[in-house]
Scaffold this motif. Structure first.
Motif, PDB file in Angstrom:
ATOM      1  N   ASN A 168       0.844  -1.186   0.000  1.00  0.00           N
ATOM      2  CA  ASN A 168       0.000   0.000   0.000  1.00  0.00           C
ATOM      3  C   ASN A 168       0.886   1.245   0.000  1.00  0.00           C
ATOM      4  O   ASN A 168       1.650   1.465   0.939  1.00  0.00           O
ATOM      5  CB  ASN A 168      -0.901  -0.021   1.243  1.00  0.00           C
ATOM      6  CG  ASN A 168      -1.784   1.203   1.348  1.00  0.00           C
ATOM      7  OD1 ASN A 168      -2.036   1.885   0.367  1.00  0.00           O
ATOM      8  ND2 ASN A 168      -2.243   1.485   2.549  1.00  0.00           N
ATOM      9  N   GLU A 207     -10.293  -6.782   8.129  1.00  0.00           N
ATOM     10  CA  GLU A 207     -11.492  -5.935   8.099  1.00  0.00           C
ATOM     11  C   GLU A 207     -11.578  -5.047   9.334  1.00  0.00           C
ATOM     12  O   GLU A 207     -12.152  -3.960   9.286  1.00  0.00           O
ATOM     13  CB  GLU A 207     -12.744  -6.795   7.979  1.00  0.00           C
ATOM     14  CG  GLU A 207     -12.981  -7.735   9.147  1.00  0.00           C
ATOM     15  CD  GLU A 207     -14.236  -8.572   8.964  1.00  0.00           C
ATOM     16  OE1 GLU A 207     -15.283  -7.999   8.610  1.00  0.00           O
ATOM     17  OE2 GLU A 207     -14.165  -9.799   9.167  1.00  0.00           O
ATOM     18  N   PHE A 239     -10.010  -1.485   8.956  1.00  0.00           N
ATOM     19  CA  PHE A 239     -10.817  -0.473   8.275  1.00  0.00           C
ATOM     20  C   PHE A 239     -11.789   0.214   9.224  1.00  0.00           C
ATOM     21  O   PHE A 239     -12.123   1.387   9.057  1.00  0.00           O
ATOM     22  CB  PHE A 239     -11.588  -1.105   7.113  1.00  0.00           C
ATOM     23  CG  PHE A 239     -12.539  -0.153   6.433  1.00  0.00           C
ATOM     24  CD1 PHE A 239     -12.051   0.865   5.635  1.00  0.00           C
ATOM     25  CD2 PHE A 239     -13.907  -0.264   6.627  1.00  0.00           C
ATOM     26  CE1 PHE A 239     -12.919   1.761   5.018  1.00  0.00           C
ATOM     27  CE2 PHE A 239     -14.778   0.625   6.019  1.00  0.00           C
ATOM     28  CZ  PHE A 239     -14.281   1.641   5.207  1.00  0.00           C
ATOM     29  N   HIS A 240     -12.232  -0.501  10.237  1.00  0.00           N
ATOM     30  CA  HIS A 240     -13.240   0.039  11.150  1.00  0.00           C
ATOM     31  C   HIS A 240     -12.640   0.775  12.344  1.00  0.00           C
ATOM     32  O   HIS A 240     -13.390   1.254  13.203  1.00  0.00           O
ATOM     33  CB  HIS A 240     -14.162  -1.086  11.632  1.00  0.00           C
ATOM     34  CG  HIS A 240     -15.026  -1.650  10.547  1.00  0.00           C
ATOM     35  ND1 HIS A 240     -16.118  -0.986  10.044  1.00  0.00           N
ATOM     36  CD2 HIS A 240     -14.934  -2.805   9.844  1.00  0.00           C
ATOM     37  CE1 HIS A 240     -16.685  -1.707   9.086  1.00  0.00           C
ATOM     38  NE2 HIS A 240     -15.986  -2.816   8.942  1.00  0.00           N
ATOM     39  N   LYS A 259      -8.962   8.766   4.598  1.00  0.00           N
ATOM     40  CA  LYS A 259      -8.856   7.313   4.681  1.00  0.00           C
ATOM     41  C   LYS A 259      -7.402   7.016   5.011  1.00  0.00           C
ATOM     42  O   LYS A 259      -6.550   6.894   4.137  1.00  0.00           O
ATOM     43  CB  LYS A 259      -9.272   6.648   3.372  1.00  0.00           C
ATOM     44  CG  LYS A 259      -9.403   5.125   3.452  1.00  0.00           C
ATOM     45  CD  LYS A 259      -9.759   4.539   2.098  1.00  0.00           C
ATOM     46  CE  LYS A 259     -11.168   4.961   1.675  1.00  0.00           C
ATOM     47  NZ  LYS A 259     -11.526   4.411   0.346  1.00  0.00           N
ATOM     48  N   LEU A 318      -6.275   2.336   7.523  1.00  0.00           N
ATOM     49  CA  LEU A 318      -7.632   1.963   7.133  1.00  0.00           C
ATOM     50  C   LEU A 318      -7.641   1.375   5.725  1.00  0.00           C
ATOM     51  O   LEU A 318      -8.297   0.358   5.464  1.00  0.00           O
ATOM     52  CB  LEU A 318      -8.567   3.171   7.198  1.00  0.00           C
ATOM     53  CG  LEU A 318      -8.643   3.939   8.519  1.00  0.00           C
ATOM     54  CD1 LEU A 318      -9.717   5.024   8.435  1.00  0.00           C
ATOM     55  CD2 LEU A 318      -8.937   2.995   9.668  1.00  0.00           C
ATOM     56  N   TYR A 319      -6.920   2.020   4.805  1.00  0.00           N
ATOM     57  CA  TYR A 319      -6.885   1.520   3.430  1.00  0.00           C
ATOM     58  C   TYR A 319      -6.211   0.152   3.371  1.00  0.00           C
ATOM     59  O   TYR A 319      -6.634  -0.731   2.618  1.00  0.00           O
ATOM     60  CB  TYR A 319      -6.151   2.505   2.515  1.00  0.00           C
ATOM     61  CG  TYR A 319      -6.301   2.146   1.055  1.00  0.00           C
ATOM     62  CD1 TYR A 319      -7.349   2.654   0.309  1.00  0.00           C
ATOM     63  CD2 TYR A 319      -5.416   1.261   0.441  1.00  0.00           C
ATOM     64  CE1 TYR A 319      -7.516   2.298  -1.016  1.00  0.00           C
ATOM     65  CE2 TYR A 319      -5.563   0.897  -0.879  1.00  0.00           C
ATOM     66  CZ  TYR A 319      -6.617   1.423  -1.609  1.00  0.00           C
ATOM     67  OH  TYR A 319      -6.781   1.055  -2.922  1.00  0.00           O
ATOM     68  N   MET A 358      -8.815  -2.343   4.382  1.00  0.00           N
ATOM     69  CA  MET A 358      -9.848  -2.498   3.364  1.00  0.00           C
ATOM     70  C   MET A 358      -9.345  -3.330   2.187  1.00  0.00           C
ATOM     71  O   MET A 358     -10.001  -4.290   1.753  1.00  0.00           O
ATOM     72  CB  MET A 358     -10.295  -1.120   2.872  1.00  0.00           C
ATOM     73  CG  MET A 358     -11.371  -1.151   1.804  1.00  0.00           C
ATOM     74  SD  MET A 358     -11.642   0.473   1.056  1.00  0.00           S
ATOM     75  CE  MET A 358     -10.126   0.652   0.089  1.00  0.00           C
ATOM     76  N   ALA A 359      -8.173  -2.982   1.675  1.00  0.00           N
ATOM     77  CA  ALA A 359      -7.644  -3.680   0.501  1.00  0.00           C
ATOM     78  C   ALA A 359      -7.278  -5.128   0.830  1.00  0.00           C
ATOM     79  O   ALA A 359      -7.508  -6.039   0.025  1.00  0.00           O
ATOM     80  CB  ALA A 359      -6.425  -2.930  -0.031  1.00  0.00           C
ATOM     81  N   ASP A 371      -8.655  -6.993   3.183  1.00  0.00           N
ATOM     82  CA  ASP A 371      -9.904  -7.721   3.382  1.00  0.00           C
ATOM     83  C   ASP A 371     -10.552  -8.068   2.043  1.00  0.00           C
ATOM     84  O   ASP A 371     -11.039  -9.188   1.842  1.00  0.00           O
ATOM     85  CB  ASP A 371     -10.861  -6.884   4.231  1.00  0.00           C
ATOM     86  CG  ASP A 371     -12.144  -7.624   4.554  1.00  0.00           C
ATOM     87  OD1 ASP A 371     -12.059  -8.781   5.004  1.00  0.00           O
ATOM     88  OD2 ASP A 371     -13.231  -7.039   4.372  1.00  0.00           O
ATOM     89  N   ASN A 372     -10.559  -7.118   1.121  1.00  0.00           N
ATOM     90  CA  ASN A 372     -11.123  -7.377  -0.203  1.00  0.00           C
ATOM     91  C   ASN A 372     -10.368  -8.496  -0.917  1.00  0.00           C
ATOM     92  O   ASN A 372     -10.961  -9.332  -1.607  1.00  0.00           O
ATOM     93  CB  ASN A 372     -11.080  -6.108  -1.056  1.00  0.00           C
ATOM     94  CG  ASN A 372     -12.105  -5.086  -0.622  1.00  0.00           C
ATOM     95  OD1 ASN A 372     -13.061  -5.412   0.073  1.00  0.00           O
ATOM     96  ND2 ASN A 372     -11.902  -3.840  -1.021  1.00  0.00           N
TER      97      ASN A 372
END
Length: 554
Positions: A360, A416, A419-420, A433, A437-438, A441-442, A444-445
């Motif tokens: 990231n 996940e 992100f929260h 963001k 957090l990013y 998110m990435a 988890d996706n």
């Protein structure tokens, strides 16, 4: 009860201080063969470089302080030569007077620390060859520099201390050559992240000789040449040895204390050894991983203090237990900050995890507020979603993020969960963001396969093996022409919907942009158009070009 502690740096003094807070009746004695106590070994490079002017600031407390504040007898330059645990006696040599005497104890704490590894090659005893471990080493190095005005130095070892010394000696105007036997600096990092550090060091004038081993230090009286296994030699004015440390376990083995698989003393969570009434703390003792539960050895002052406090609590009847460590570390290399926590990619694979990897690349705060890109490499377990580790390299904002990630990993956070997190936001400090957090998110996706990732290394391997794959560069034409992934075709994101018919939806597809965000958007477009196997290149072309370059040098 008589408590005898051997060693008076971070761990030993922490044991004594906590034990005294809990029990005024204890008779506490600390012996140390060194002349300084409770000193900041991690500050040594900065004293050598001149950022710390007064060496006394590295030793803020002395024996008189501990006697007055804690009623603890600290005896420096007193070496415990042997122990008879059956009679609970210790033979002590007073280096100031030459006198030997015996002392007794009810409970014994081994806080004997670690010593610099001195390689056995010829020339290591020369007067201009220095190790970096205690305050005397710091004073000797700085005195040598001030008296001899050296122009060149060779540092052997590319770990934390070696790189910090490289920085500080460069600041002093000394040309630095750093020799490391491994193909990378900073062994605790993955190669792809360590290579970013290496490139930065070279940009600051540090000469790196990787995959090189020293065979001898030669010269008349003082070392003037460093001889390497490759046949090369390096002219030098002095030498710094920074190849690691080894735990001082000699006294422990005398009385049957068991050593662990790391070579340090094995202890339980209460810091107790296998021998009754004998504890071990600090750099002489091994710890264990919060993630795997396996023994690890990470000699750091922060861990030593924690171990000492726990032992002091247990000795005085308080319930306490060491909860393990992540091996979190951070250091500065010129204007770059480098940090790591938890498992690296190679460690996670070795531990048997099926892992997801994310690179990231994000600024620590908005660019309009002076934000600069940091690279976060995060590793997660695909089966459970748990974050296993992270490495970060960047000029600013790294310390905040690594501490957030270390906290999250300690409490078994999933991707996940990152992100929260409700992290603080304001433009001077973060983006809306946050990079953490990013990252969550990435990751988890990717784990849930809603936005799958492919690392540059995997992509290079796939193309080298001539796998059937289509690679789409979604950036501008100018960016594409400057450099691009090998074998990529250029379709800007804005044209992707109308030109998707040029592609085969049944073939594995990789999309990418500069750093990953636009690539993710392109990935979603193709998935919605019926493409069944689409991956986004982790870290985008920026990451790919860096890794392609560094792996070509490996």
């Amino acid at each position: 009860m008589k408590l005898l502690i051997i060693g008076s740096v971070a761990a030993g003094t922490s044991v004594g201080a906590k034990a005294r807070r809990n029990d005024e009746s204890l008779q506490i004695t600390i012996y140390d063969r060194d002349q300084d106590i409770s000193y900041s070994g991690c500050g040594i490079p900065y004293f050598v470089g001149g950022e710390i002017e007064d060496i006394d600031t590295l030793t803020p407390r002395d024996a008189a302080f501990f006697k007055k504040r804690y009623n603890i007898d600290v005896k420096t330059q007193h070496e415990v030569e042997s122990i008879n645990h059956q009679t609970k006696t210790a033979t002590v040599l007073n280096h100031l007077t030459g006198e030997r005497f015996e002392d007794t104890y009810d409970t014994l704490v081994l806080a004997t620390g670690a010593s610099s590894i001195i390689p056995p090659f010829p020339g290591v005893d020369a007067p201009n060859v220095f190790s970096v471990r205690n305050v005397q080493n710091a004073g000797a190095i700085r005195t040598y520099i001030e008296q001899h005005d050296p122009k060149t130095v060779t540092i052997v070892g590319g770990g934390f201390i070696g790189l910090e010394m490289a920085e500080q000696l460069t600041y002093r105007g000394i040309a630095v050559t750093l020799v490391e036997r491994l193909p990378q600096v900073m062994p605790p990092l993955d190669f792809d992240m360590a290579s970013r550090v290496a490139g930065h060091l070279e940009s600051k004038g540090v000469r790196l000789l990787l995959n090189e081993s020293v065979t001898a230090l030669t010269g008349e009286g003082e070392v003037t040449q460093v001889e390497l296994a490759s046949g090369k030699s390096v002219a030098t004015d002095f030498v710094i040895l920074s190849v690691g440390v080894k735990p001082n376990t000699e006294l422990a083995t005398q009385i049957g204390v068991t050593l662990g698989q790391t070579g340090a003393i094995a202890v339980n969570p209460q810091m107790q050894t296998n021998v009754k009434d004998v504890y071990a703390v600090g750099d002489v003792a091994e710890s264990f991983s919060v993630i795997t539960g396996e023994a690890i050895y990470r000699p750091l002052g922060s861990t030593a203090n924690k171990m000492g406090r726990i032992a002091g609590m247990v000795i005085t009847g308080e319930e306490a237990a060491h909860r393990g460590i992540l091996g979190t570390g951070i250091f500065k290399a010129f204007d770059l900050t480098v940090a790591q926590t938890g498992l690296t990619e190679k460690e996670a694979l070795a531990a048997g995890y099926d892992i997801e990897i994310l690179h990231n690349i994000k600024p620590d705060r908005p660019e309009y507020m002076g934000g600069k890109d940091m690279v976060i490499k995060a590793v997660a377990d695909r089966e459970t979603g748990r974050v296993l580790g992270a490495q970060i390299v960047g000029p600013q904002g790294v310390d905040k993020r690594i501490d957030v990630l270390a906290t999250a990993i300690t409490f078994k956070a999933k991707a996940e969960d990152l992100f929260h997190l409700d992290l603080a936001y304001a433009p001077p400090f973060s983006t809306t963001k946050d990079p953490v957090l990013y990252t969550g998110m990435a990751l988890d996706n990717a784990i849930k396969k809603t936005a799958r990732l492919v690392t540059p290394e995997t992509l290079v391997e796939q193309t080298a093996e001539e796998e059937t794959i289509q690679i789409i560069d979604t950036r501008s034409k100018k960016q594409f022409e400057k450099n691009h992934v090998d074998g990529a075709v250029h379709i800007p994101l804005g044209e992707l919907r109308t030109r998707a018919a040029e592609l085969d939806p049944s073939i594995p597809t990789v999309v990418y942009c500069n750093k990953g965000v636009t690539g993710n958007a392109a990935q979603n477009v193709l998935k919605n158009l019926g493409f069944t196997d689409v991956c986004n290149l982790s870290g985008g072309n920026t990451n790919y070009q860096h890794l392609k370059h560094c792996f070509s040098k490996k």
